[in-house]
Write a protein that holds these residues in place. Structure first.
Motif, mmCIF file in Angstrom:
data_model
loop_
_atom_site.group_PDB
_atom_site.id
_atom_site.type_symbol
_atom_site.label_atom_id
_atom_site.label_comp_id
_atom_site.label_asym_id
_atom_site.label_seq_id
_atom_site.Cartn_x
_atom_site.Cartn_y
_atom_site.Cartn_z
ATOM 1 N N SER A 7 4.785 4.794 -4.249
ATOM 2 C CA SER A 7 4.350 3.353 -4.220
ATOM 3 C C SER A 7 5.100 2.617 -3.217
ATOM 4 O O SER A 7 4.491 1.480 -3.127
ATOM 5 N N TRP A 8 5.242 2.618 -2.104
ATOM 6 C CA TRP A 8 5.162 2.427 -0.768
ATOM 7 C C TRP A 8 3.970 2.117 -0.155
ATOM 8 O O TRP A 8 3.465 1.903 0.846
ATOM 9 N N GLY A 9 2.816 3.232 -0.437
ATOM 10 C CA GLY A 9 1.630 3.701 0.579
ATOM 11 C C GLY A 9 1.483 5.228 -0.155
ATOM 12 O O GLY A 9 2.188 6.139 0.063
ATOM 13 N N GLU A 10 0.118 5.388 0.539
ATOM 14 C CA GLU A 10 0.062 6.832 1.133
ATOM 15 C C GLU A 10 0.109 7.545 2.577
ATOM 16 O O GLU A 10 -0.760 6.441 3.676
ATOM 17 N N PHE A 11 0.930 8.365 2.806
ATOM 18 C CA PHE A 11 1.324 8.638 4.130
ATOM 19 C C PHE A 11 0.358 9.979 4.313
ATOM 20 O O PHE A 11 0.763 11.269 3.867
ATOM 21 N N ALA A 12 0.469 10.184 5.942
ATOM 22 C CA ALA A 12 -0.729 11.832 5.904
ATOM 23 C C ALA A 12 0.569 12.096 7.230
ATOM 24 O O ALA A 12 0.802 11.506 7.618
ATOM 25 N N LEU A 13 1.678 13.270 6.659
ATOM 26 C CA LEU A 13 2.025 13.429 7.311
ATOM 27 C C LEU A 13 1.706 14.824 7.898
ATOM 28 O O LEU A 13 1.263 15.642 7.563
ATOM 29 N N THR A 14 2.863 15.128 9.498
ATOM 30 C CA THR A 14 2.781 16.525 10.267
ATOM 31 C C THR A 14 4.176 16.871 10.413
ATOM 32 O O THR A 14 4.716 15.923 10.603
ATOM 33 N N GLY A 60 10.671 13.559 8.892
ATOM 34 C CA GLY A 60 10.289 12.108 8.928
ATOM 35 C C GLY A 60 9.314 11.769 8.260
ATOM 36 O O GLY A 60 9.041 10.294 7.370
ATOM 37 N N ALA A 61 9.456 12.846 6.411
ATOM 38 C CA ALA A 61 8.566 11.738 5.565
ATOM 39 C C ALA A 61 9.364 11.022 4.798
ATOM 40 O O ALA A 61 9.145 9.809 4.023
ATOM 41 N N LEU A 62 10.938 10.934 4.650
ATOM 42 C CA LEU A 62 11.533 9.967 3.491
ATOM 43 C C LEU A 62 11.594 8.889 4.814
ATOM 44 O O LEU A 62 11.307 7.300 4.672
ATOM 45 N N THR A 63 11.892 9.325 6.062
ATOM 46 C CA THR A 63 11.947 7.541 7.306
ATOM 47 C C THR A 63 10.274 7.258 7.015
ATOM 48 O O THR A 63 10.646 5.606 7.156
ATOM 49 N N THR A 64 9.353 7.822 7.269
ATOM 50 C CA THR A 64 8.524 6.985 7.062
ATOM 51 C C THR A 64 7.512 6.122 5.962
ATOM 52 O O THR A 64 7.400 5.139 6.129
ATOM 53 N N ALA A 65 8.367 7.135 4.937
ATOM 54 C CA ALA A 65 7.734 6.185 3.467
ATOM 55 C C ALA A 65 8.528 5.089 3.633
ATOM 56 O O ALA A 65 7.871 4.034 2.851
ATOM 57 N N LEU A 66 9.812 5.136 3.607
ATOM 58 C CA LEU A 66 11.003 3.722 3.852
ATOM 59 C C LEU A 66 10.790 2.734 5.165
ATOM 60 O O LEU A 66 12.240 2.162 5.021
ATOM 61 N N ALA A 67 9.630 3.039 5.553
ATOM 62 C CA ALA A 67 10.071 2.700 6.858
ATOM 63 C C ALA A 67 10.330 0.873 6.845
ATOM 64 O O ALA A 67 10.401 0.368 7.770
ATOM 65 N N GLY A 68 9.782 0.425 5.747
ATOM 66 C CA GLY A 68 9.182 -0.609 5.238
ATOM 67 C C GLY A 68 10.776 -1.785 5.512
ATOM 68 O O GLY A 68 11.304 -2.626 5.262
ATOM 69 N N HIS A 69 11.910 -0.776 4.524
ATOM 70 C CA HIS A 69 12.979 -1.072 4.353
ATOM 71 C C HIS A 69 14.058 -1.403 5.808
ATOM 72 O O HIS A 69 15.332 -0.894 5.717
#
Length: 384
Positions: A7-14, A60-69
């Motif tokens: 819900s915070w966005g779509e993230f391209a992760l590697t 970094g999937a969790l950190t990137t998705a929650l970066a707004g916090h």
């Protein structure tokens, strides 16, 4: 590259280092399950307005998705930290939006939301929970996550003993959540790590040494049979030279090399912050004051000048988390060839069935068996 939709966005992760041929994702069902829970898809959303700490975020999937916090990430993995940086940049997030800490850094003084990606090592989980416990208060939201194969009764007992009452969720896509309610009345003791043990008397120059291990190090309470075999058969060399203990773990191999050749300078390299701290402690406790060494957390030999090394000693991993892969070993071999001077040698120990000789011959044009037993083989490749 795979996309994680939240819900915070779509993230391209590697993962890191990025490899277009790598089919392994930078996130799994347990990461997605935790994020759905925080979003409130299965209930009330979690209040993320306070200090959010993400422990053990693998890529970094969790950190990137929650970066707004503006979360704080705590990791033992240099590669995981670099993956986080790359994924944040790809998402257009300024790096200073989040705080990136290693397991060796001082943790935040207060934690309002603690998110735990359960590590493979139970010792590392215990060490980190005990380090973070003083910052946890009665109102802290504690949620762990992992695949069902990673969460055991012993895992739940650690949460219960260190933080407070613990329960688990139902399994979804073979992932499970851990819910813990902090109890400030618990008596919280310090971490029992690091620990030390004494090596046996039949392992060459390393015989009788005291080895220091921080939590999470492979075979942290005893000498594993592969390293024992390697120590008994290390090259006998003399004179000034630069030696690398690549993937050093607790540093016992590099320390043995330094003791066998007092004129050598040893570089200890590992992607684990806990490992490099262990290697330095082991070396300092056993090597003389004149012994020379460098300790580096990094991605193999990247950053080491070309043709600056005389000898590389390597016991490469053949898995990354739960996935079996020889990609790390191949990168270590290729990096060694680049770093070695002409005439320099790479010594590798591995399980016989892994077939490292094929890759070494492809990279170096040569490979010989130094010695072997029914389980292990020691290989030597020379840079021509």
């Amino acid at each position: 590259m795979n996309c994680l939709t939240t819900s915070w966005g779509e993230f391209a992760l590697t993962r890191f280092p990025e490899d277009s041929r790598d089919l392994l994702r930078a996130w799994d069902a347990s990461d997605a399950y935790l994020l759905r829970h925080l979003e409130g898809i299965d209930g009330e959303p979690t209040d993320l307005s306070g200090t959010v700490v993400v422990l053990g975020d693998r890529w970094g999937a969790l950190t990137t998705a929650l970066a707004g916090h503006r979360p704080v990430q705590i990791t033992d993995s240099y590669l995981g930290r670099q993956a986080t940086r790359a994924n944040l940049a790809r998402a257009g997030v300024e790096e200073d939006t989040v705080r990136l800490l290693s397991t060796r850094d001082t943790p935040p003084e207060r934690i309002d939301v603690l998110l735990v990606r359960v590590p493979k090592s139970l010792a590392l989980l215990e060490d980190q929970l005990r380090r973070l416990a003083p910052a946890v208060h009665a109102g802290t939201v504690v949620v762990g996550t992992g695949m069902v194969t990673e969460i055991h009764t012993s895992t739940l007992k650690l949460f219960e003993q260190i933080l407070g009452p613990t329960r688990t969720s139902l399994a979804v896509k073979k992932a499970r959540l851990i819910f813990c309610t902090p109890d400030p009345r618990l008596t919280r003791t310090a971490s029992p790590w690091p620990r030390s043990y004494t090596l046996p008397t039949d392992v060459g120059p390393a015989s009788g040494l005291t080895v220091t291990n921080h939590a999470g190090i492979f075979c942290a309470e005893r000498l594993d049979i592969g390293t024992r075999f390697f120590l008994r058969n290390l090259p006998r060399r003399r004179g000034p030279e630069r030696v690398v203990d690549l993937g050093c773990g607790n540093g016992v191999v590099g320390t043995a090399a330094a003791l066998a050749n007092p004129e050598a300078e040893v570089l200890f390299v590992d992607e684990s912050y806990q490992a490099v701290a262990s290697a330095e402690a082991t070396f300092r406790a056993n090597a003389g004051p004149a012994a020379r060494a460098e300790f580096r957390v990094g991605d193999g030999l990247s950053g080491v000048p070309a043709e600056s090394v005389d000898l590389v000693l390597n016991n490469p991993p053949f898995h990354t988390h739960q996935a079996m892969t020889d990609a790390t070993a191949y990168r270590m071999f290729a990096g060694s060839r680049e770093a070695l001077r002409p005439g320099g040698e790479l010594w590798v120990i591995g399980n016989r069935h892994l077939g490292y000789h094929v890759k070494l011959r492809r990279l170096f044009g040569n490979c010989e068996v130094v010695t072997s037993d029914p389980k292990f083989v020691i290989l030597r490749a020379v840079k021509r």
